[in-house]
Design a protein around this motif. Structure first.
Motif, PDB file in Angstrom:
ATOM      1  N   UNK A   1      -2.317  -7.376  -2.793  1.00 10.77           N
ATOM      2  CA  UNK A   1      -1.043  -7.908  -3.289  1.00 10.77           C
ATOM      3  C   UNK A   1      -0.998  -7.852  -4.816  1.00 10.77           C
ATOM      4  N   UNK A   2      -2.072  -8.279  -5.446  1.00  7.37           N
ATOM      5  CA  UNK A   2      -2.137  -8.277  -6.913  1.00  7.37           C
ATOM      6  C   UNK A   2      -1.893  -6.864  -7.458  1.00  7.37           C
ATOM      7  N   UNK A   3      -2.543  -5.888  -6.860  1.00  6.95           N
ATOM      8  CA  UNK A   3      -2.374  -4.499  -7.300  1.00  6.95           C
ATOM      9  C   UNK A   3      -0.953  -4.017  -7.051  1.00  6.95           C
ATOM     10  N   UNK A   4      -0.416  -4.372  -5.899  1.00  7.02           N
ATOM     11  CA  UNK A   4       0.956  -3.982  -5.562  1.00  7.02           C
ATOM     12  C   UNK A   4       1.940  -4.547  -6.576  1.00  7.02           C
ATOM     13  N   UNK A   5       1.778  -5.825  -6.912  1.00  9.07           N
ATOM     14  CA  UNK A   5       2.711  -6.457  -7.852  1.00  9.07           C
ATOM     15  C   UNK A   5       2.577  -5.831  -9.236  1.00  9.07           C
ATOM     16  N   UNK A   6       1.357  -5.482  -9.611  1.00  6.14           N
ATOM     17  CA  UNK A   6       1.117  -4.905 -10.941  1.00  6.14           C
ATOM     18  C   UNK A   6       1.654  -3.482 -11.033  1.00  6.14           C
ATOM     19  N   UNK A   7       1.585  -2.756  -9.914  1.00  5.38           N
ATOM     20  CA  UNK A   7       1.884  -1.331  -9.958  1.00  5.38           C
ATOM     21  C   UNK A   7       3.199  -0.954  -9.266  1.00  5.38           C
ATOM     22  N   UNK A   8       4.051  -1.932  -9.058  1.00  6.27           N
ATOM     23  CA  UNK A   8       5.366  -1.628  -8.485  1.00  6.27           C
ATOM     24  C   UNK A   8       6.432  -1.834  -9.562  1.00  6.27           C
ATOM     25  N   UNK A   9       7.444  -0.967  -9.537  1.00  9.48           N
ATOM     26  CA  UNK A   9       8.491  -1.023 -10.556  1.00  9.48           C
ATOM     27  C   UNK A   9       9.519  -2.095 -10.228  1.00  9.48           C
ATOM     28  N   UNK A  10      10.188  -2.576 -11.268  1.00 16.52           N
ATOM     29  CA  UNK A  10      11.311  -3.483 -11.055  1.00 16.52           C
ATOM     30  C   UNK A  10      12.333  -2.788 -10.156  1.00 16.52           C
ATOM     31  N   UNK A  11      12.953  -3.546  -9.278  1.00 16.69           N
ATOM     32  CA  UNK A  11      13.964  -2.968  -8.393  1.00 16.69           C
ATOM     33  C   UNK A  11      13.396  -2.445  -7.089  1.00 16.69           C
ATOM     34  N   UNK A  12      12.064  -2.408  -6.982  1.00 11.85           N
ATOM     35  CA  UNK A  12      11.486  -1.929  -5.732  1.00 11.85           C
ATOM     36  C   UNK A  12      11.391  -3.074  -4.719  1.00 11.85           C
ATOM     37  N   UNK A  13      11.084  -2.714  -3.492  1.00  8.84           N
ATOM     38  CA  UNK A  13      11.007  -3.710  -2.423  1.00  8.84           C
ATOM     39  C   UNK A  13       9.573  -3.850  -1.934  1.00  8.84           C
TER      40      UNK A  13
ATOM     41  N   UNK B   1       2.919 -18.523  -6.887  1.00 10.39           N
ATOM     42  CA  UNK B   1       3.498 -18.288  -8.214  1.00 10.39           C
ATOM     43  C   UNK B   1       3.705 -16.801  -8.494  1.00 10.39           C
ATOM     44  N   UNK B   2       2.752 -15.977  -8.085  1.00 10.35           N
ATOM     45  CA  UNK B   2       2.881 -14.547  -8.364  1.00 10.35           C
ATOM     46  C   UNK B   2       4.028 -13.934  -7.572  1.00 10.35           C
ATOM     47  N   UNK B   3       4.262 -14.430  -6.356  1.00  8.32           N
ATOM     48  CA  UNK B   3       5.381 -13.933  -5.553  1.00  8.32           C
ATOM     49  C   UNK B   3       6.705 -14.396  -6.158  1.00  8.32           C
ATOM     50  N   UNK B   4       6.752 -15.645  -6.606  1.00  7.41           N
ATOM     51  CA  UNK B   4       7.984 -16.167  -7.210  1.00  7.41           C
ATOM     52  C   UNK B   4       8.329 -15.395  -8.474  1.00  7.41           C
ATOM     53  N   UNK B   5       7.310 -15.032  -9.233  1.00  5.16           N
ATOM     54  CA  UNK B   5       7.520 -14.219 -10.434  1.00  5.16           C
ATOM     55  C   UNK B   5       8.085 -12.848 -10.032  1.00  5.16           C
ATOM     56  N   UNK B   6       7.527 -12.260  -8.983  1.00  2.00           N
ATOM     57  CA  UNK B   6       7.977 -10.946  -8.521  1.00  2.00           C
ATOM     58  C   UNK B   6       9.421 -10.979  -8.050  1.00  2.00           C
ATOM     59  N   UNK B   7       9.811 -12.131  -7.456  1.00  2.00           N
ATOM     60  CA  UNK B   7      11.181 -12.250  -6.928  1.00  2.00           C
ATOM     61  C   UNK B   7      12.249 -12.143  -8.015  1.00  2.00           C
ATOM     62  N   UNK B   8      11.848 -12.331  -9.270  1.00  2.00           N
ATOM     63  CA  UNK B   8      12.809 -12.225 -10.372  1.00  2.00           C
ATOM     64  C   UNK B   8      13.265 -10.789 -10.584  1.00  2.00           C
ATOM     65  N   UNK B   9      12.415  -9.837 -10.227  1.00  2.27           N
ATOM     66  CA  UNK B   9      12.744  -8.432 -10.510  1.00  2.27           C
ATOM     67  C   UNK B   9      12.643  -7.516  -9.289  1.00  2.27           C
ATOM     68  N   UNK B  10      12.097  -8.046  -8.194  1.00  2.00           N
ATOM     69  CA  UNK B  10      11.904  -7.216  -7.002  1.00  2.00           C
ATOM     70  C   UNK B  10      12.393  -7.955  -5.771  1.00  2.00           C
ATOM     71  N   UNK B  11      12.638  -7.191  -4.716  1.00  2.00           N
ATOM     72  CA  UNK B  11      13.008  -7.837  -3.453  1.00  2.00           C
ATOM     73  C   UNK B  11      11.739  -8.001  -2.609  1.00  2.00           C
ATOM     74  N   UNK B  12      11.597  -9.170  -1.989  1.00  2.00           N
ATOM     75  CA  UNK B  12      10.409  -9.414  -1.162  1.00  2.00           C
ATOM     76  C   UNK B  12      10.844  -9.774   0.257  1.00  2.00           C
ATOM     77  N   UNK B  13      10.236  -9.109   1.227  1.00  2.00           N
ATOM     78  CA  UNK B  13      10.532  -9.338   2.645  1.00  2.00           C
ATOM     79  C   UNK B  13       9.242  -9.728   3.376  1.00  2.00           C
ATOM     80  N   UNK B  14       9.397 -10.433   4.498  1.00  2.00           N
ATOM     81  CA  UNK B  14       8.237 -10.757   5.329  1.00  2.00           C
ATOM     82  C   UNK B  14       8.599 -10.522   6.789  1.00  2.00           C
ATOM     83  N   UNK B  15       7.675  -9.964   7.539  1.00  2.00           N
ATOM     84  CA  UNK B  15       7.938  -9.609   8.936  1.00  2.00           C
ATOM     85  C   UNK B  15       7.857 -10.857   9.831  1.00  2.00           C
ATOM     86  N   UNK B  16       9.011 -11.143  10.457  1.00  2.00           N
ATOM     87  CA  UNK B  16       9.154 -12.332  11.312  1.00  2.00           C
ATOM     88  C   UNK B  16       8.091 -12.432  12.402  1.00  2.00           C
ATOM     89  N   UNK B  17       7.865 -11.322  13.082  1.00  2.00           N
ATOM     90  CA  UNK B  17       6.925 -11.330  14.209  1.00  2.00           C
ATOM     91  C   UNK B  17       5.531 -11.777  13.760  1.00  2.00           C
TER      92      UNK B  17
END
Lengths: 135, 101
Positions: free
Chosen positions: B17-29, B48-64
């Motif tokens: 997750x840490x690597x994904x957040x660091x290496x994903x561009x703003x506007x990505x999902x 906190x890191x997810x909340x920070x990401x939510x400012x510039x990226x969309x975050x989804x979680x799989x219901x199942x």
């Protein structure tokens, strides 16, 4: 007559993502048949194994967590959960299954099996064991 | 170019997750699946890191995967829950998928 040893099973993995949690439970149940002194510890992501109300219908896997409720019937009633692991994951004991056992010496009174302990308490507990099995 | 990132490892056990957040561009999902859904929970050391990401990226979680683990009621506000059909839809809506295994 074989001597009774103190066995500790340390569970550190989340359920479903890997097979560790389920395998551990299988080994615990098999081990229970040998009438040893069994203690379970849940630390790190292992605490997620005890979270209640799993519904695995959507992921096509068996929900093995109701089996934890049967551990008391196998005389496994020393279940320790590390406080620090719960807190890091936003969980409290209320998020976990309520596991109980019946105390034969006190007219089958129902008692809680899960105890939340600190890291240092758990470290001391680990030090008392004859055998430690990690999953 | 839009990218969908999937993370399937617990944030408490692996640094995917840490690597994904660091290496994903703003506007990505970012779609959290399997043990990755533990990153979607409120009140954790990863929140906190997810909340920070939510400012510039969309975050989804799989219901199942949330339901399987009994944590669907603890998801951070702002994270959208999707089912398998939603997963497929996300894949079709993005140009590429990167899996942080």
């Amino acid at each position: 007559m074989s001597e009774t040893k103190k066995f500790l099973y340390v569970n550190r993995r989340a359920p479903y993502g890997t097979i560790y949690a389920w395998e551990s439970l299988e080994v615990i149940l098999i081990g229970a048949a040998f009438e040893q002194d069994v203690t379970l510890a849940f630390v790190d992501d292992g605490v997620f194994q005890l979270v209640k109300d799993h519904d695995t219908a959507g992921i096509g896997m068996k929900n093995f967590t109701p089996t934890y409720g049967a551990l008391g019937d196998y005389d496994i009633n020393k279940i320790y959960v590390e406080k620090e692991s719960l807190e890091a994951r936003g969980l409290t004991i209320d998020d976990l299954q309520h596991l109980i056992w019946e105390d034969e010496d006190e007219d089958w009174a129902e008692k809680d099996s899960i105890k939340v302990v600190t890291s240092s308490e758990l470290a001391a507990l680990m030090g008392e064991q004859d055998v430690v099995l990690s999953f | 170019m839009t990218m969908l990132h999937t993370v399937n490892k617990s944030p408490f056990e692996k640094d995917s997750l840490t690597s994904c957040l660091r290496l994903s561009e703003d506007g990505s999902s970012i779609l959290l699946i399997e043990d990755g859904i533990y990153a979607a929970l409120e009140g954790t050391t990863a929140s906190d890191s997810i909340k920070e990401a939510l400012k510039t990226k969309k975050v989804f979680a799989l219901q199942e995967d949330l339901n399987a683990r009994g944590v669907q009621s603890k998801v951070i506000d702002g994270i959208e829950q999707v089912d398998y059909a939603g997963f497929v839809k996300l894949v079709t809506e993005h140009d590429k998928v990167q899996s942080w295994v």
